[in-house]
Design an enzyme around this catalytic site. Sequence first.
Site, PDB file in Angstrom:
ATOM      1  N   LYS A 184      -9.323   4.512 -19.180  1.00 15.61           N
ATOM      2  CA  LYS A 184      -8.947   4.765 -17.852  1.00 15.61           C
ATOM      3  C   LYS A 184      -8.574   6.172 -17.556  1.00 15.61           C
ATOM      4  O   LYS A 184      -8.368   6.978 -18.613  1.00 15.61           O
ATOM      5  CB  LYS A 184      -8.168   3.923 -17.215  1.00 15.61           C
ATOM      6  CG  LYS A 184      -8.201   2.303 -17.381  1.00 15.61           C
ATOM      7  CD  LYS A 184      -7.035   1.480 -16.996  1.00 15.61           C
ATOM      8  CE  LYS A 184      -7.085  -0.109 -17.627  1.00 15.61           C
ATOM      9  NZ  LYS A 184      -6.037  -0.647 -16.983  1.00 15.61           N
ATOM     10  N   GLY A 185      -8.451   6.452 -16.425  1.00 20.97           N
ATOM     11  CA  GLY A 185      -8.083   8.030 -16.148  1.00 20.97           C
ATOM     12  C   GLY A 185      -6.370   8.136 -16.208  1.00 20.97           C
ATOM     13  O   GLY A 185      -5.830   7.088 -16.186  1.00 20.97           O
TER      14      GLY A 185
ATOM     15  N   GLU B 199      -4.070  12.210 -12.923  1.00 22.67           N
ATOM     16  CA  GLU B 199      -3.367  12.189 -11.567  1.00 22.67           C
ATOM     17  C   GLU B 199      -2.391  11.055 -11.457  1.00 22.67           C
ATOM     18  O   GLU B 199      -1.655  11.241 -10.694  1.00 22.67           O
ATOM     19  CB  GLU B 199      -4.407  12.018 -10.536  1.00 22.67           C
ATOM     20  CG  GLU B 199      -5.465  13.067 -10.419  1.00 22.67           C
ATOM     21  CD  GLU B 199      -6.524  12.841  -9.210  1.00 22.67           C
ATOM     22  OE1 GLU B 199      -6.039  11.698  -8.543  1.00 22.67           O
ATOM     23  OE2 GLU B 199      -7.236  14.004  -9.087  1.00 22.67           O
TER      24      GLU B 199
END
Lengths: 562, 167
Positions: free
Chosen positions: B116-117, B120
């Site tokens: 996943k990212g 941010e």
Amino acid sequence: VIPAPFEYARAGSVEEAISLLGSDADAKILAGGHSLLPAMRLRVARPSMLVDIGRIADLSYVREDGDRLAIGALTRHHDVANAEALQQLCPIVAHAAGQIGDPQVRHMGTIGGSVAHGDPAGDLPAVLLALDAEFVAQGPNGTRTVAATDFFTSLFETALAPDEVLTEIRIPKANAGWSFMKFQRRAQDWAVVGVSAVRANGGVHVGLTNMGLTPLRAAGVEEASRRRRGPRVRRGTRRRGDRAPGRCVRVRRVPPSAGEGARSASARGGLGIALLAQDPIRYSRDWWIEFAVAIAISIAIATAVSLIVGRYVRRYRRRTKETGDDVEGRRRRRLTTVVGLAGGIVVVIAWLMVGLTILRGFNVSLGPLVVSAGIAGVALGFGAQTLVRDTISGLFIVLERQYDIGDVVDLESDGGVVSGTVEALSLRITSVRQFDGTLSFVPNGAVHVVRNKTRGWGRAIVDVRVAVAEDAGRVRVVLEELLEQLSSEEPFESALRKNPEVLGVVQVTDAAQVIRVAAETEPSRRWEIERELRERITARIAERGIRVPPVPMPQRGSEPDA
Amino acid sequence: LEGTAVYDPPNFTWPAGTHVCVVEVDTETGQTDVLRYVAVDDCGVVINPMIVDGQVQGGVAQGIAEALYEEAVYDESGNLMTSSMTQYLIPSAMEIPDMILDRTETPSTTNALGVKGIAEAGTIASPPAVINAVVDALSHLGVTEMGKPASPERVWRAIQEAKGAAS
């Protein structure tokens, strides 16, 4: 970002700088360059010429001058912060200099540059203003001194003429309590506001950073402080552990000194008050009271230690007096010796601590002292040689259990043989009580041979003299009968380790034969047994009609101290 | 000869995390200090933990800056007053606390790697964490909300207003 074009000249002396300044009306002095160069890069400042005085070495100094301190204008912030004279005699200046910018700035920026720049946001100008500093300026017509209150005229403007060079900053000694606080959004930034307070002339002088066009004095606060002998000064606690140790004074709820006018000015005024209210003024006026208290406490502790140790040692010593030769008695004597010795060491250390406390109070740092002690130690060493020898000998006497307190010993020392009972044993000396009551002090180092008569076992020896004509066999029977009686009688039975025996004839002379009787005894009871044997044997011999030689022969005695 | 292949994952990935922040607010100056910062994030399968930690740290620093420091100020006529780094305040390393970082690993079901990212996560979670901490610290005074950035002046004014409302 790129400055406007300018000339550059390096001045080798103040005089040269002054003449260079005179040659160009728009010339500016470059010292550390940490205020001027950024301004030039923003093209806020556009001098036609820079006169670099940064390498005039003799303008960098901090020295005492009577009741004042003189700081050379080119002294870098780092050097100001670390000048011992300032740290001790005017700590606020050293502290404030250490808060300027970051280490790189402090190694380049100079105190003179900070003052001459006239920036109200600078840390040092307000501090110097609070201190009633004087600034020495040198111009073509000689030097003059300007008071700090007259020096800062407006934003980035000072009383310095264009061809004058600031050469020296003179400040009073002020180590009687101070505070410096600044409020910044980010480490290393200029202060949003800063407040410095110094105790001087019976009141508190307060300087304000970045709260006006120039550094300011908080006259209202100072007035309040005079009225109340300290602006509602109250003893406070330390805040977040970053302040000077010990008692502090808190300045609380001082009346606003700035705040009229612009909104931001009012916010800054509020901030200044908040800052002032938060920082305890560092309180060093009563250093000597703290010092005296520290000494008194250490002396009290040392005295208490001495008394307690003395009591215990005496108690142990008392108990030792009634000890026998059994395991328990030996153990107790040993304990007394060790307790006495350890107690002595503890007492010495306690008093040594008192000495160290006093030395520290006088700011004698121990490092150099140890070094000088190394040199003096060589000289001292010759004197202390015997002391050291005594101490080491004492240590070994105890470690090797050569004798304990309560033991009966012969000490063969430099001054002859000392015989008696060991009464005390310190690291340095042994006290021996002779049989007749004389107390001898023998340095441990002087003891060469120890003869301990109360170790393991003793042997009572009695020589019986009878006439040559007597039948030795008959005498032996008589004696053996006597010995058998003795060895079954208290208190002698418990003193004997083996039954006494008649050894036989050990000497024959013209008139006498000597028959030796020996008995192995508990170590400290041999003399008692000898006395009893002599008494009984003499009586028994007379009773049985055994003849004795007419001339008495000197009896071989082994009584202690006889 | 030419070949084209497009990988179009069937759905987005949803990284998740929780950030907890402890601040100390000086009610007299309005100064806020971040005392403690704990971040636990889930970015699925971690390939290089160092990069993941670095992403979180950088993101949190940016978020703290947003919550406490950075502000674009305009005057009445719309001119940007904070047009250079001398006016636009970003924190230095001195102002960013040591962070306690941890993570859970729940592999994503929508891609083969299970990743996943993370980039941010820090930036998104930290501003509310910091601001909520400031509000919480001042809640006993009656402060219920706080604008960004929670600069000393804004905090100080909020305290004064709350005090004024209370009295």
